[in-house]
Design a protein around this motif. Sequence first.
Motif, PDB file in Angstrom:
ATOM      1  N   LEU A   1      -0.791  11.022 -13.802  1.00  0.00           N
ATOM      2  CA  LEU A   1       0.087  10.699 -14.920  1.00  0.00           C
ATOM      3  C   LEU A   1      -0.369  11.443 -16.174  1.00  0.00           C
ATOM      4  CD1 LEU A   1       0.293   6.836 -14.353  1.00  0.00           C
ATOM      5  CD2 LEU A   1       1.938   8.567 -13.630  1.00  0.00           C
ATOM      6  N   PRO A   2       0.489  11.486 -17.193  1.00  0.00           N
ATOM      7  CA  PRO A   2       0.081  12.103 -18.462  1.00  0.00           C
ATOM      8  C   PRO A   2      -1.110  11.367 -19.064  1.00  0.00           C
ATOM      9  CG  PRO A   2       2.459  11.826 -18.345  1.00  0.00           C
ATOM     10  CD  PRO A   2       1.894  11.075 -17.175  1.00  0.00           C
ATOM     11  N   ASP A   3      -1.808  11.997 -19.962  1.00  0.00           N
ATOM     12  CA  ASP A   3      -2.966  11.437 -20.665  1.00  0.00           C
ATOM     13  C   ASP A   3      -4.116  11.128 -19.705  1.00  0.00           C
ATOM     14  OD1 ASP A   3      -1.504  11.537 -23.049  1.00  0.00           O
ATOM     15  OD2 ASP A   3      -0.668   9.557 -22.699  1.00  0.00           O
ATOM     16  N   ASP A   4      -4.223  11.930 -18.625  1.00  0.00           N
ATOM     17  CA  ASP A   4      -5.315  11.806 -17.653  1.00  0.00           C
ATOM     18  C   ASP A   4      -5.364  10.448 -16.968  1.00  0.00           C
ATOM     19  OD1 ASP A   4      -6.204  14.400 -18.125  1.00  0.00           O
ATOM     20  OD2 ASP A   4      -7.450  13.758 -19.819  1.00  0.00           O
ATOM     21  N   LYS A   5      -4.254   9.807 -16.817  1.00  0.00           N
ATOM     22  CA  LYS A   5      -4.187   8.534 -16.108  1.00  0.00           C
ATOM     23  C   LYS A   5      -3.693   8.766 -14.672  1.00  0.00           C
ATOM     24  CE  LYS A   5      -3.461   5.677 -20.218  1.00  0.00           C
ATOM     25  NZ  LYS A   5      -2.617   4.649 -20.882  1.00  0.00           N
ATOM     26  N   GLU A   6      -3.896   7.770 -13.852  1.00  0.00           N
ATOM     27  CA  GLU A   6      -3.493   7.879 -12.443  1.00  0.00           C
ATOM     28  C   GLU A   6      -2.796   6.604 -11.991  1.00  0.00           C
ATOM     29  OE1 GLU A   6      -7.042   8.640 -10.253  1.00  0.00           O
ATOM     30  OE2 GLU A   6      -7.161  10.744 -10.848  1.00  0.00           O
ATOM     31  N   ALA A   7      -2.078   6.731 -10.879  1.00  0.00           N
ATOM     32  CA  ALA A   7      -1.411   5.572 -10.299  1.00  0.00           C
ATOM     33  C   ALA A   7      -1.393   5.726  -8.788  1.00  0.00           C
ATOM     34  CB  ALA A   7       0.011   5.445 -10.829  1.00  0.00           C
ATOM     35  N   THR A   8      -1.401   4.612  -8.114  1.00  0.00           N
ATOM     36  CA  THR A   8      -1.292   4.598  -6.651  1.00  0.00           C
ATOM     37  C   THR A   8      -0.013   3.857  -6.284  1.00  0.00           C
ATOM     38  OG1 THR A   8      -3.683   4.601  -6.370  1.00  0.00           O
ATOM     39  CG2 THR A   8      -2.358   3.888  -4.484  1.00  0.00           C
ATOM     40  N   VAL A   9       0.853   4.539  -5.568  1.00  0.00           N
ATOM     41  CA  VAL A   9       2.142   3.970  -5.187  1.00  0.00           C
ATOM     42  C   VAL A   9       2.167   3.727  -3.681  1.00  0.00           C
ATOM     43  CG1 VAL A   9       4.645   4.251  -5.269  1.00  0.00           C
ATOM     44  CG2 VAL A   9       3.220   5.260  -7.072  1.00  0.00           C
ATOM     45  N   LYS A  10       2.500   2.491  -3.306  1.00  0.00           N
ATOM     46  CA  LYS A  10       2.613   2.157  -1.886  1.00  0.00           C
ATOM     47  C   LYS A  10       4.080   2.041  -1.528  1.00  0.00           C
ATOM     48  CE  LYS A  10      -1.882  -0.132  -1.551  1.00  0.00           C
ATOM     49  NZ  LYS A  10      -2.629  -1.347  -1.156  1.00  0.00           N
ATOM     50  N   ILE A  11       4.473   2.830  -0.481  1.00  0.00           N
ATOM     51  CA  ILE A  11       5.883   2.922  -0.102  1.00  0.00           C
ATOM     52  C   ILE A  11       6.039   2.585   1.373  1.00  0.00           C
ATOM     53  CG2 ILE A  11       7.887   4.452   0.033  1.00  0.00           C
ATOM     54  CD1 ILE A  11       6.514   6.148  -2.170  1.00  0.00           C
ATOM     55  N   ASN A  12       6.980   1.712   1.674  1.00  0.00           N
ATOM     56  CA  ASN A  12       7.276   1.370   3.067  1.00  0.00           C
ATOM     57  C   ASN A  12       7.794   2.620   3.779  1.00  0.00           C
ATOM     58  OD1 ASN A  12       8.830   0.464   5.452  1.00  0.00           O
ATOM     59  ND2 ASN A  12       8.345  -1.589   4.687  1.00  0.00           N
ATOM     60  N   ALA A  13       7.091   3.016   4.843  1.00  0.00           N
ATOM     61  CA  ALA A  13       7.429   4.274   5.522  1.00  0.00           C
ATOM     62  C   ALA A  13       8.716   4.178   6.332  1.00  0.00           C
ATOM     63  CB  ALA A  13       6.283   4.693   6.441  1.00  0.00           C
ATOM     64  N   TYR A  14       9.192   2.958   6.587  1.00  0.00           N
ATOM     65  CA  TYR A  14      10.426   2.785   7.363  1.00  0.00           C
ATOM     66  C   TYR A  14      11.663   2.733   6.461  1.00  0.00           C
ATOM     67  CZ  TYR A  14       7.062   1.395  10.950  1.00  0.00           C
ATOM     68  OH  TYR A  14       6.014   1.357  11.823  1.00  0.00           O
ATOM     69  N   THR A  15      11.491   2.065   5.315  1.00  0.00           N
ATOM     70  CA  THR A  15      12.648   1.863   4.438  1.00  0.00           C
ATOM     71  C   THR A  15      12.657   2.764   3.217  1.00  0.00           C
ATOM     72  OG1 THR A  15      11.524   0.145   3.146  1.00  0.00           O
ATOM     73  CG2 THR A  15      12.690  -0.559   5.154  1.00  0.00           C
ATOM     74  N   GLY A  16      11.469   3.282   2.822  1.00  0.00           N
ATOM     75  CA  GLY A  16      11.393   4.100   1.623  1.00  0.00           C
ATOM     76  C   GLY A  16      11.313   3.287   0.345  1.00  0.00           C
ATOM     77  N   LYS A  17      11.191   1.960   0.474  1.00  0.00           N
ATOM     78  CA  LYS A  17      11.113   1.108  -0.707  1.00  0.00           C
ATOM     79  C   LYS A  17       9.680   1.031  -1.225  1.00  0.00           C
ATOM     80  CE  LYS A  17      15.040  -1.864   0.470  1.00  0.00           C
ATOM     81  NZ  LYS A  17      15.485  -3.271   0.722  1.00  0.00           N
ATOM     82  N   VAL A  18       9.557   0.973  -2.554  1.00  0.00           N
ATOM     83  CA  VAL A  18       8.237   0.878  -3.163  1.00  0.00           C
ATOM     84  C   VAL A  18       7.712  -0.545  -3.001  1.00  0.00           C
ATOM     85  CG1 VAL A  18       6.937   1.034  -5.313  1.00  0.00           C
ATOM     86  CG2 VAL A  18       8.734   2.703  -4.819  1.00  0.00           C
ATOM     87  N   ALA A  19       6.570  -0.667  -2.384  1.00  0.00           N
ATOM     88  CA  ALA A  19       5.984  -1.993  -2.149  1.00  0.00           C
ATOM     89  C   ALA A  19       5.085  -2.421  -3.300  1.00  0.00           C
ATOM     90  CB  ALA A  19       5.195  -1.998  -0.855  1.00  0.00           C
ATOM     91  N   ASN A  20       4.418  -1.431  -3.958  1.00  0.00           N
ATOM     92  CA  ASN A  20       3.466  -1.775  -5.003  1.00  0.00           C
ATOM     93  C   ASN A  20       3.097  -0.530  -5.792  1.00  0.00           C
ATOM     94  OD1 ASN A  20       1.701  -3.296  -6.537  1.00  0.00           O
ATOM     95  ND2 ASN A  20      -0.009  -3.047  -5.080  1.00  0.00           N
ATOM     96  N   ILE A  21       2.827  -0.690  -7.077  1.00  0.00           N
ATOM     97  CA  ILE A  21       2.324   0.389  -7.921  1.00  0.00           C
ATOM     98  C   ILE A  21       1.119  -0.134  -8.683  1.00  0.00           C
ATOM     99  CG2 ILE A  21       2.783   2.040  -9.775  1.00  0.00           C
ATOM    100  CD1 ILE A  21       5.730   1.880  -9.113  1.00  0.00           C
ATOM    101  N   VAL A  22       0.009   0.562  -8.576  1.00  0.00           N
ATOM    102  CA  VAL A  22      -1.207   0.193  -9.282  1.00  0.00           C
ATOM    103  C   VAL A  22      -1.555   1.316 -10.250  1.00  0.00           C
ATOM    104  CG1 VAL A  22      -3.652  -0.374  -9.113  1.00  0.00           C
ATOM    105  CG2 VAL A  22      -2.054  -1.201  -7.364  1.00  0.00           C
ATOM    106  N   TYR A  23      -1.584   0.979 -11.565  1.00  0.00           N
ATOM    107  CA  TYR A  23      -1.915   1.968 -12.577  1.00  0.00           C
ATOM    108  C   TYR A  23      -3.400   1.900 -12.905  1.00  0.00           C
ATOM    109  CZ  TYR A  23       3.096   2.538 -13.318  1.00  0.00           C
ATOM    110  OH  TYR A  23       4.434   2.790 -13.150  1.00  0.00           O
ATOM    111  N   GLU A  24      -4.023   3.064 -13.034  1.00  0.00           N
ATOM    112  CA  GLU A  24      -5.444   3.128 -13.362  1.00  0.00           C
ATOM    113  C   GLU A  24      -5.632   3.895 -14.657  1.00  0.00           C
ATOM    114  OE1 GLU A  24      -7.400   4.888 -10.071  1.00  0.00           O
ATOM    115  OE2 GLU A  24      -6.612   3.459  -8.607  1.00  0.00           O
ATOM    116  N   ASP A  25      -6.585   3.441 -15.437  1.00  0.00           N
ATOM    117  CA  ASP A  25      -6.868   4.113 -16.722  1.00  0.00           C
ATOM    118  C   ASP A  25      -7.663   5.382 -16.476  1.00  0.00           C
ATOM    119  OD1 ASP A  25      -5.544   2.145 -18.062  1.00  0.00           O
ATOM    120  OD2 ASP A  25      -7.363   0.900 -18.304  1.00  0.00           O
TER     121      ASP A  25
END
Length: 226
Positions: free
Chosen positions: A202-226
Amino acid sequence: MNKTIKAVFTSAAAVLAVIVCTFFIIRQTHEDVLSKEAVVKKIEASYEGEVTKATQSKDKKTYDITLENPKGTYFIKADAKSADILSMNRVKAVNSSSMTEKEAEHLALKRVPGTVKKQTEQNRVAAYIIQKEDGETYEVKVDMEAKAVMSADQISSKDQQKTRITKKEAKTIAERETGGTADDADLEEHEGTLIFEVDVDLPDDKEATVKINAYTGKVANIVYED
């Protein structure tokens, strides 16, 4: 005259006796000799491997044997009467060194590029469950002694449900949801469901982890890290 005739008969009798003795000696010698089948059977019972060639010498006293086993090719000279080994020489050696687990895995991934999900080994045959980026799953078997891939079979949908989205599509979804740039995506199994775990910069040297259901393509969870 009588003396001459007597001498002739004596000489003839001696010659005949020699011939008869020689005949019985030769006959006895031949009768004592084992058959080729008997010698081969005894050799194979005593040594690991298979006899691929067996020939009897001209004087009928020995057998020349060629024995093949995992360690190489051996030339054996055996006594024709007892099948005892008179000499044994290895004429060709086989490379007995087998592959390491790392080398076997490298060979499996060379045949089916992807991620190893499971690895087992039995009787020097390594089996790998490999999942490709498109979600297809294969079982690759490697003979570690022969240093060769034995088989590479795709696991059917009955045994392994295929993902509905690809790794590339998972990255696109993650970028759309976060506004960042997808770095990497790993396919993981969570509670029986395949999930793409996408790392996003992400911008400003931040990161995120996105979990996506591989069957449906729906986002299950997003975890933002500083």
